[in-house]
Design a protein around this motif. Structure first.
Motif, PDB file in Angstrom:
ATOM      1  N   HIS A   1      -4.012   2.830  -4.806  1.00  0.00           N
ATOM      2  CA  HIS A   1      -2.786   3.047  -4.035  1.00  0.00           C
ATOM      3  C   HIS A   1      -2.206   1.736  -3.522  1.00  0.00           C
ATOM      4  O   HIS A   1      -1.378   1.728  -2.606  1.00  0.00           O
ATOM      5  CB  HIS A   1      -3.056   3.989  -2.854  1.00  0.00           C
TER       6      HIS A   1
ATOM      7  N   LYS B   1       3.294   7.741  -8.128  1.00  0.00           N
ATOM      8  CA  LYS B   1       3.050   6.323  -7.832  1.00  0.00           C
ATOM      9  C   LYS B   1       3.885   5.412  -8.730  1.00  0.00           C
ATOM     10  O   LYS B   1       4.436   4.403  -8.280  1.00  0.00           O
ATOM     11  CB  LYS B   1       1.561   6.005  -8.010  1.00  0.00           C
TER      12      LYS B   1
ATOM     13  N   CYS C   1       0.673  10.041  -2.060  1.00  0.00           N
ATOM     14  CA  CYS C   1       1.806   9.744  -2.945  1.00  0.00           C
ATOM     15  C   CYS C   1       1.525  10.315  -4.338  1.00  0.00           C
ATOM     16  O   CYS C   1       0.525   9.992  -4.976  1.00  0.00           O
ATOM     17  CB  CYS C   1       2.040   8.240  -3.027  1.00  0.00           C
TER      18      CYS C   1
ATOM     19  N   GLU D   1       0.853  -1.194   0.000  1.00  0.00           N
ATOM     20  CA  GLU D   1       0.000   0.000   0.000  1.00  0.00           C
ATOM     21  C   GLU D   1       0.881   1.232   0.000  1.00  0.00           C
ATOM     22  O   GLU D   1       1.801   1.355   0.809  1.00  0.00           O
ATOM     23  CB  GLU D   1      -0.902   0.019   1.249  1.00  0.00           C
TER      24      GLU D   1
ATOM     25  N   GLU E   1      -1.577   7.678   0.787  1.00  0.00           N
ATOM     26  CA  GLU E   1      -2.688   8.303   0.066  1.00  0.00           C
ATOM     27  C   GLU E   1      -2.246   9.541  -0.704  1.00  0.00           C
ATOM     28  O   GLU E   1      -2.774   9.858  -1.761  1.00  0.00           O
ATOM     29  CB  GLU E   1      -3.806   8.678   1.054  1.00  0.00           C
TER      30      GLU E   1
END
Length: 671
Positions: A213, A179, A176, A171, A174
């Motif tokens: 995510h 990605k 980020c 994971e 949130e």
């Protein structure tokens, strides 16, 4: 109307129409102006719709009806063919295929195809199809439902070799922002620790940030969970890392439960459960006008087993007739041998299946993989009518899938790179099958980058597969064979397409377990050729019976080059090993009496030795035996569950006198 009696025919004919749809859609994408192609597609779809409606499978009939409307629009130039539209059409046929498979396994062919129908209706209205958001969301609660049989076989093989199989769920934070960069860094860490078998979402989706995510990876490694977790957590913006062992057997159990639950759903009102039961394994035949009947393959298996017993008894009768030396008995036995030989040929022919049953899945797969990799690839299929025994057909599919994936990923270059080399931007993969003697040969050729020998050797040395001194003496053929060593991969980047280390090793083991062999030839920047040699059948084989002490052994004729009786003075020594000069080649000798710990019946005073020269690819060895008995057709029997993985023994057979002879695995003895 009771349609149960027509169910087998419906399933077989539906699968034939789906094959037609797949093949003609590929042709349509290449040549959208050819109206004969769309006529063929329309005919197959229309027939499938009518059959489905007659049998009462409304979901199947409704989807086919909407699909038929799109084909009708193409036929009358109301709809223009484009890539996005073709993707939607292929997806629709996939949905139809899933429904047919559900019906074949006892279901009712029901499936939620709302989103697919909406896409087709967009196309029918002349709009560009847009993937619905619901289709883009990945189901993280069930992350590994897409493992195929070949990936499972790789995981099984890795467990046998002492690797750990893991399921890793990662994971990201949130907030980020990059990605794709974080995913790249995670994969870079994992590449140093082991091999990625599968990622969900796919690697391309992860790189393009087409995910939420979190993502899941099926991973093979020799490292402990704690060490892997520690290394991954060093990457910034990782919220959590969950690692747990992945069990292939547990995965299969869960899949079986899902299948059982699906089959245990109550049948529709007015229908009994037996109405939906059917056997998927029904022999494919041509239409009724060709005077053929459909025969359940299980019945052919029973017939083959009975005939195998007859072959054993035939050998026994031949032995008795020789011992009694009775003229009338010998004549009768000879006649029975001729008749049973003809019967054997007929039964083996009945079990033969065109290799097209394996080949026809590849054009669609190549199209999909080429699009994922942004490559332009075309496939040429030659000899699709070549026939193989059904048992061989069942096993050869997955290795061929992996070799073709390997050719697309490693072999065929990107269009710009091909253009810079003076090649056509479109790469070609050629798949050819043909008979030669008692064997079938399958060749996978590509006109791509070939194999970089220096890169292969350096990687093999780095991986500890060979030493520097061994590398200097390797021939080109031996260098190419290194890519099939366990854990070998030259890929610099992680990919779930091919090249996952143990993959080609599994391919090699599978082919050799079928009594076949694989060889590789390549030229840098010109392409590669993988050649597979397979026996026509696995049940009854021709062997040379030899004697070792008081025991008898069988050597398959397919691997024998020649037999010879040589004087002991002709045996030489090289590198502390006994060798002979065979037509200008130095061939090492293998003393079977030493390998199988059998007391040698020959006297030390004997001046001559009996040698069976066998070959695997370009390698040869001479098997030293006490004496030759003769050629014979025997029935190959398994050694059973208690005697698995016995070195250089592939099975056993019962001889005419009731004695058991072990069948030698020639491939294992050629070093």
């Amino acid at each position: 109307m009771d349609t149960t009696q027509y169910l087998d025919v419906f399933i077989d004919e539906s699968m034939e129409h789906l094959d037609t749809l797949y093949q003609q859609l590929l042709n349509l994408e290449k040549n959208s102006a050819d109206k004969s192609i769309i006529e063929e597609i329309f005919r197959a779809a229309h027939t499938l719709k009518g059959m489905s409606a007659t049998m009462g499978y409304s979901d199947l009939a409704n989807l086919t009806h909407v699909l038929e409307n799109v084909f009708d629009g193409i036929r009358y130039n109301k709809i223009n063919v484009n890539t996005q539209m073709m993707d939607a059409l292929f997806d629709s046929v996939d949905q139809l295929n899933a429904m047919i498979e559900d019906i074949a396994s006892g279901g009712e062919g029901k499936r939620d195809v709302t989103s697919t129908v909406q896409l087709l209706e967009q196309i029918e209205r002349g709009e560009n199809p847009i993937l619905l958001e619901s289709e883009q969301i990945f189901d993280y609660a069930n992350p590994v439902t897409t493992l195929d049989e070949f990936q499972l076989s790789i995981l099984n093989e890795s467990s046998d070799r002492g690797y750990y199989n893991y399921e890793i769920h990662i994971e990201l934070n949130e907030d980020c922002l990059l990605k794709g960069a974080r995913v790249y860094m995670v994969f870079e860490v994992l590449e140093k620790l082991g091999e990625v078998i599968k990622s969900q979402p796919t690697v391309n989706d992860l790189e393009e940030e087409n995910f939420d995510h979190s993502f899941t990876i099926i991973f093979i490694s020799t490292h402990e969970q704690g060490e892997i977790s520690q290394k991954i957590n060093k990457v910034s913006e990782i919220q959590s890392v969950e690692i747990k062992p992945f069990s292939v057997s547990a995965y299969k159990v869960e899949q079986d439960k899902l299948e059982e639950n699906k089959q245990s759903e109550p049948p529709a009102a007015g229908q009994s459960r037996s109405d939906h039961k059917t056997n998927k394994t029904v022999a494919h035949t041509t239409n009724a006008q060709s005077k053929t009947i459909r025969v359940n393959i299980d019945r052919l298996d029973v017939l083959m087993n009975l005939f195998e017993e007859l072959v054993i008894d035939r050998g026994r009768l031949e032995q008795i007739s020789l011992e009694l030396d009775h003229h009338d008995l010998q004549e009768t036995v000879e006649h029975m041998s001729r008749v049973s030989g003809d019967l054997q040929n007929i039964i083996l022919t009945m079990r033969m299946v065109p290799i097209d049953h394996v080949f026809n899945r590849f054009p669609r797969m190549i199209r999909q993989l080429a699009r994922e990799l942004d490559k332009n690839v075309e496939i040429e299929i030659i000899g699709a009518n070549t026939e193989l025994d059904r048992t061989v057909i069942d096993e050869i599919g997955d290795p061929l899938v992996h070799l073709i994936r390997n050719a697309i990923d490693h072999g065929i270059e990107m269009p710009d790179e091909r253009k810079a080399k003076g090649k056509s931007e479109q790469g070609t993969i050629q798949l050819e099958a043909y008979h030669s003697g008692n064997h079938v040969f399958i060749e996978i050729r590509d006109d791509g980058a070939g194999i970089n020998k220096d890169k292969v050797v350096n990687k093999a040395i780095k991986s500890g597969i060979i030493s520097q001194s061994e590398a200097e003496s390797l021939t080109d053929q031996q260098v190419y064979e290194l890519i099939m060593a366990s854990g070998f991969s030259t890929n610099e980047t992680i990919s779930d397409i091919s090249g996952r280390g143990v993959g080609l090793d599994v391919v090699k083991n599978t082919i050799e377990s079928l009594g076949g062999s694989i060889t590789i030839d390549a030229a840098l920047d010109q392409g590669s050729t993988f050649s597979i040699q397979l026996p026509l059948t696995l049940s009854i084989i021709s062997v040379l019976l030899v004697e070792l002490g008081s025991e008898k052994y069988a050597v398959p004729l397919s691997s024998i080059i020649e037999t010879a009786i040589l004087h002991k003075n002709e045996i030489l020594k090289a590198h502390n090993k006994k060798v002979i000069d065979f037509r200008g080649n130095v061939v090492p000798l293998t003393y079977l009496s030493e390998i199988y710990s059998v007391s040698n019946s020959s006297s030390p005073k004997d001046e001559y030795v009996s040698i069976v020269i066998i070959r695997k690819g370009n390698k040869m060895t001479g098997l030293v035996v006490d004496s030759f008995i003769g050629q014979q057709e025997v029935v190959l029997k398994s050694l059973g569950n208690y005697l698995t993985n016995v070195f250089s023994i592939s099975g056993a057979t019962i001889l005419g006198d009731g004695e058991v002879a072990l069948i030698i695995d020639s491939n294992a003895l050629v070093k």
